[in-house]
Design an enzyme around this catalytic site. Structure first.
Site, PDB file in Angstrom:
ATOM      1  N   GLU A   1       0.875  -1.180   0.000  1.00 31.76           N
ATOM      2  CA  GLU A   1       0.000   0.000   0.000  1.00 31.76           C
ATOM      3  C   GLU A   1       0.907   1.223   0.000  1.00 31.76           C
ATOM      4  OE1 GLU A   1      -2.806  -0.333   3.236  1.00 31.76           O
ATOM      5  OE2 GLU A   1      -3.525  -2.272   2.483  1.00 31.76           O
TER       6      GLU A   1
ATOM      7  N   ALA B   1       2.643   1.157   3.182  1.00 29.46           N
ATOM      8  CA  ALA B   1       3.094  -0.167   3.633  1.00 29.46           C
ATOM      9  C   ALA B   1       3.873  -0.846   2.521  1.00 29.46           C
ATOM     10  CB  ALA B   1       1.892  -1.021   4.044  1.00 29.46           C
TER      11      ALA B   1
ATOM     12  N   GLN C   1      43.195  -7.643 -22.352  1.00 28.85           N
ATOM     13  CA  GLN C   1      43.020  -8.315 -21.067  1.00 28.85           C
ATOM     14  C   GLN C   1      41.971  -7.614 -20.187  1.00 28.85           C
ATOM     15  OE1 GLN C   1      46.237  -8.479 -18.120  1.00 28.85           O
ATOM     16  NE2 GLN C   1      46.243 -10.689 -18.438  1.00 28.85           N
TER      17      GLN C   1
ATOM     18  N   GLY D   1      30.022   2.988 -26.107  1.00 27.02           N
ATOM     19  CA  GLY D   1      28.944   3.943 -26.403  1.00 27.02           C
ATOM     20  C   GLY D   1      27.712   3.270 -26.981  1.00 27.02           C
TER      21      GLY D   1
ATOM     22  N   GLU E   1       9.655  -7.716  -4.435  1.00 28.31           N
ATOM     23  CA  GLU E   1       9.643  -8.997  -3.687  1.00 28.31           C
ATOM     24  C   GLU E   1      10.433  -8.868  -2.386  1.00 28.31           C
ATOM     25  OE1 GLU E   1       8.591 -12.363  -4.822  1.00 28.31           O
ATOM     26  OE2 GLU E   1       7.460 -11.429  -6.423  1.00 28.31           O
TER      27      GLU E   1
ATOM     28  N   THR F   1      12.948  -5.667  -0.655  1.00 31.75           N
ATOM     29  CA  THR F   1      14.209  -5.065  -1.115  1.00 31.75           C
ATOM     30  C   THR F   1      15.397  -5.896  -0.619  1.00 31.75           C
ATOM     31  OG1 THR F   1      14.526  -3.709   0.860  1.00 31.75           O
ATOM     32  CG2 THR F   1      13.175  -2.746  -0.897  1.00 31.75           C
TER      33      THR F   1
HETATM   34  C1  LIG Z   1       7.645  -2.685 -10.428  1.00 32.94           C
HETATM   35  C2  LIG Z   1       7.149  -3.101  -9.093  1.00 32.94           C
HETATM   36  C3  LIG Z   1       6.258  -4.156  -8.994  1.00 32.94           C
HETATM   37  C4  LIG Z   1       5.704  -4.499  -7.757  1.00 32.94           C
HETATM   38  N1  LIG Z   1       4.736  -5.476  -7.699  1.00 32.94           N
HETATM   39  C5  LIG Z   1       4.078  -5.688  -6.528  1.00 32.94           C
HETATM   40  C6  LIG Z   1       2.964  -6.578  -6.471  1.00 32.94           C
HETATM   41  O1  LIG Z   1       2.590  -7.212  -7.455  1.00 32.94           O
HETATM   42  N2  LIG Z   1       2.309  -6.705  -5.296  1.00 32.94           N
HETATM   43  C7  LIG Z   1       2.682  -6.040  -4.170  1.00 32.94           C
HETATM   44  O2  LIG Z   1       2.051  -6.215  -3.139  1.00 32.94           O
HETATM   45  N3  LIG Z   1       3.753  -5.194  -4.184  1.00 32.94           N
HETATM   46  C8  LIG Z   1       4.452  -5.000  -5.336  1.00 32.94           C
HETATM   47  N4  LIG Z   1       5.519  -4.132  -5.375  1.00 32.94           N
HETATM   48  C9  LIG Z   1       5.926  -3.437  -4.145  1.00 32.94           C
HETATM   49  C10 LIG Z   1       7.286  -3.871  -3.638  1.00 32.94           C
HETATM   50  O3  LIG Z   1       7.201  -5.119  -3.020  1.00 32.94           O
HETATM   51  C11 LIG Z   1       7.800  -2.756  -2.729  1.00 32.94           C
HETATM   52  O4  LIG Z   1       8.176  -1.680  -3.574  1.00 32.94           O
HETATM   53  C12 LIG Z   1       8.952  -3.161  -1.869  1.00 32.94           C
HETATM   54  O5  LIG Z   1       8.554  -4.123  -0.931  1.00 32.94           O
HETATM   55  C13 LIG Z   1       9.574  -1.971  -1.139  1.00 32.94           C
HETATM   56  O6  LIG Z   1       8.630  -1.167  -0.546  1.00 32.94           O
HETATM   57  P1  LIG Z   1       8.662   0.428  -0.828  1.00 32.94           P
HETATM   58  O7  LIG Z   1       8.791   0.620  -2.277  1.00 32.94           O
HETATM   59  O8  LIG Z   1       7.507   1.035  -0.146  1.00 32.94           O
HETATM   60  O9  LIG Z   1      10.001   0.921  -0.156  1.00 32.94           O
HETATM   61  P2  LIG Z   1      10.234   1.279   1.387  1.00 32.94           P
HETATM   62  O10 LIG Z   1       9.776   0.154   2.245  1.00 32.94           O
HETATM   63  O11 LIG Z   1       9.699   2.625   1.659  1.00 32.94           O
HETATM   64  O12 LIG Z   1      11.827   1.334   1.439  1.00 32.94           O
HETATM   65  C14 LIG Z   1      12.599   2.478   1.059  1.00 32.94           C
HETATM   66  C15 LIG Z   1      14.070   2.152   1.352  1.00 32.94           C
HETATM   67  O13 LIG Z   1      14.241   1.903   2.765  1.00 32.94           O
HETATM   68  C16 LIG Z   1      14.834   0.627   2.946  1.00 32.94           C
HETATM   69  N5  LIG Z   1      14.320   0.008   4.167  1.00 32.94           N
HETATM   70  C17 LIG Z   1      13.012  -0.115   4.572  1.00 32.94           C
HETATM   71  N6  LIG Z   1      12.950  -0.767   5.741  1.00 32.94           N
HETATM   72  C18 LIG Z   1      14.220  -1.089   6.086  1.00 32.94           C
HETATM   73  C19 LIG Z   1      14.820  -1.778   7.175  1.00 32.94           C
HETATM   74  N7  LIG Z   1      14.087  -2.312   8.163  1.00 32.94           N
HETATM   75  N8  LIG Z   1      16.166  -1.905   7.208  1.00 32.94           N
HETATM   76  C20 LIG Z   1      16.942  -1.381   6.216  1.00 32.94           C
HETATM   77  N9  LIG Z   1      16.424  -0.733   5.140  1.00 32.94           N
HETATM   78  C21 LIG Z   1      15.088  -0.590   5.077  1.00 32.94           C
HETATM   79  C22 LIG Z   1      14.445  -0.183   1.711  1.00 32.94           C
HETATM   80  O14 LIG Z   1      15.333  -1.259   1.497  1.00 32.94           O
HETATM   81  C23 LIG Z   1      14.543   0.884   0.627  1.00 32.94           C
HETATM   82  O15 LIG Z   1      15.882   1.037   0.230  1.00 32.94           O
HETATM   83  C24 LIG Z   1       6.116  -3.817  -6.597  1.00 32.94           C
HETATM   84  C25 LIG Z   1       7.065  -2.789  -6.689  1.00 32.94           C
HETATM   85  C26 LIG Z   1       7.575  -2.428  -7.914  1.00 32.94           C
HETATM   86  C27 LIG Z   1       8.565  -1.299  -8.004  1.00 32.94           C
END
Ligand SMILES: Cc1cc2nc3c(=O)[nH]c(=O)nc-3n(C[C@H](O)[C@H](O)[C@H](O)COP(=O)(O)OP(=O)(O)OC[C@H]3O[C@@H](n4cnc5c(N)ncnc54)[C@H](O)[C@@H]3O)c2cc1C
Length: 380
Positions: A124, A127, A277, A340, A363, A365
């Site tokens: 969300e 979330a 190389q 390039g 899936e 990060t």
């Molecule tokens: C192209 C695409 C397809 C997707 N498809 C789906 C889907 O089909 N269904 C679905 O439900 N979701 C989907 N997602 C969502 C995806 O799972 C989330 O983008 C991902 O889980 C990260 O959440 P966020 O983008 O809100 O980042 P955030 O959670 O806001 O994270 C921002 C940064 O903070 C870091 N961070 C956050 N918490 C911590 C922690 N505890 N420790 C260290 N670092 C942290 C993260 O690694 C990241 O670098 C998709 C996302 C994209 C971009």
């Protein structure tokens, strides 16, 4: 890992199909960002989308190793099309592991027919990494649940026949109050999709927000028990992450193959650049990293196929994290080998580089994968 004869035959058959049907349209899908419905039909006919459905529900009875093989092969040419192979994993797995027999009988034979598009809606706007922060709410009303809220990203949701959706069903803290539902967006009222995200890569795979406005879902569409949604989504992710790793191995292999061919062909200083190389070492490093990632991915797949869930969770995070970091590095180096020309859309290496970036983010990060691994190491 040594593939069996059956696995080699499966790999070769997927490779043939990919070379014939996916390779000619891979660049065009990226350029136009269109959803390739013909690949859904094709992969559905071949049983690749519904690979996981057991025989007793009319499916091909595949396993995690086969899923990884299929995704690696398709990704060698098009990472975006690779996700269509096994697209239904995130729908099938929650039903298989947490659903009721009645639900499996109702939904799986339908998915087994092929051509059915499914999706999973967990994230969300507020979330992302913190799944326990989801606010979409399902309230029981007689024989149904009424769902209100908003989902973000949902890959393929706008095309989907079925969506597994996570919603909060109680105020129990954290993930305990989250339940999983089957949404049927083509039949249910109150579901609308927002603007298509304009993405850097993975083009051709639609991503939109979903708005849920008093969506009435029959009680029979609650997957398994109330409050089990978080566990269901984690199991599905554990089984899907290694396949993302396999995709990364595939795209990196595609980038290496293209780089080797280009290095032999391209002449500078009256010699092919492959004779330098500096280029040779880059190619060798790419190959080392690909083989290491491949070994980890298939080790993980074996743990999944053996039903060793604890080891699967640990290795799935490693496989996804290591393979996607590897793919980012290898595809970036591939652009370097092309010089390039690698920076232009005339060659596929820049496309793989853009696609690789996503695998470090979705899936879970790669930071979150490291959190999972560290938690296991520290027994936390
Ligand atoms: C192209 C695409 C397809 C997707 N498809 C789906 C889907 O089909 N269904 C679905 O439900 N979701 C989907 N997602 C969502 C995806 O799972 C989330 O983008 C991902 O889980 C990260 O959440 P966020 O983008 O809100 O980042 P955030 O959670 O806001 O994270 C921002 C940064 O903070 C870091 N961070 C956050 N918490 C911590 C922690 N505890 N420790 C260290 N670092 C942290 C993260 O690694 C990241 O670098 C998709 C996302 C994209 C971009």
């Amino acid at each position: 890992m040594q593939f069996t004869e059956e696995q080699i035959a499966f790999r070769d058959s997927v490779r043939k199909v990919v070379d014939k049907h996916v390779a000619p349209i891979a660049a065009e899908i990226d350029e136009t960002d269109r959803f390739p419905r013909e690949i859904v039909d094709l992969f559905g006919e071949l049983g690749l989308m519904q690979l996981w459905v057991p025989e007793r529900y009319g499916g091909p009875d595949g396993n995690l190793t086969m899923m990884c093989i299929a995704r690696e092969e398709v990704s060698r040419v098009s990472p975006a099309c690779a996700t269509i192979a096994g697209l239904n994993t995130m729908f099938i797995m929650p039903l298989l592991h947490f659903g009721t027999e009645e639900q499996r009988q109702r939904f799986l034979p339908e998915v087994a027919k092929g051509g059915v598009v499914t999706a999973i809606a967990i994230s969300e706007p507020q979330a992302g990494s913190d799944v326990s922060a989801i606010a979409t709410r399902a309230v029981r009303d007689g024989d149904s649940w009424v769902i209100n809220g908003r989902k973000q990203w949902c890959s393929y949701g706008v095309e989907a026949d079925f969506i597994v959706l996570m919603a909060r069903t109680s105020d129990a803290s954290g993930s305990a109050g989250i339940s999983a539902f089957v949404l049927e967006p083509k039949k249910m009222k109150g579901i609308t999709f927002g603007r298509h995200e304009r993405k850097m890569g993975w083009r051709g795979a639609p991503n939109t927000p979903i708005f849920l406005d008093d969506v009435r879902v029959p009680a029979g569409n609650l997957i398994g028990e109330e409050g089990n949604g978080f566990r269901a989504s984690m199991r599905a992710l554990d089984l899907n992450r290694p396949t993302i790793g396999a995709q990364c191995v595939g795209m990196a292999q595609g980038a290496l193959d293209a780089s080797v061919a280009y290095a032999k062909e391209r002449k500078q200083f009256k010699r092919s650049i492959a004779e330098f190389q500096g280029i040779q070492f880059m190619l060798a490093d790419m190959a080392i990293q690909i083989e290491a990632a491949r070994a980890l991915v298939y080790e993980c797949a074996q743990a999944g196929d053996a039903g060793d869930w604890k080891r699967l969770t640990y290795l799935a995070s490693m496989a996804k994290c290591f393979a996607s970091d590897m793919a980012m590095k290898v595809t970036t180096d591939a652009v370097q080998v092309f010089g390039g020309y690698g920076y232009t859309k005339d060659y596929p290496v820049e496309r793989w580089m853009r696609d690789a970036k996503l695998a470090q983010i979705f899936e879970g990060t790669n930071q979150i994968q490291r959190v999972v691994i560290a938690r296991d190491l520290l027994g936390a």
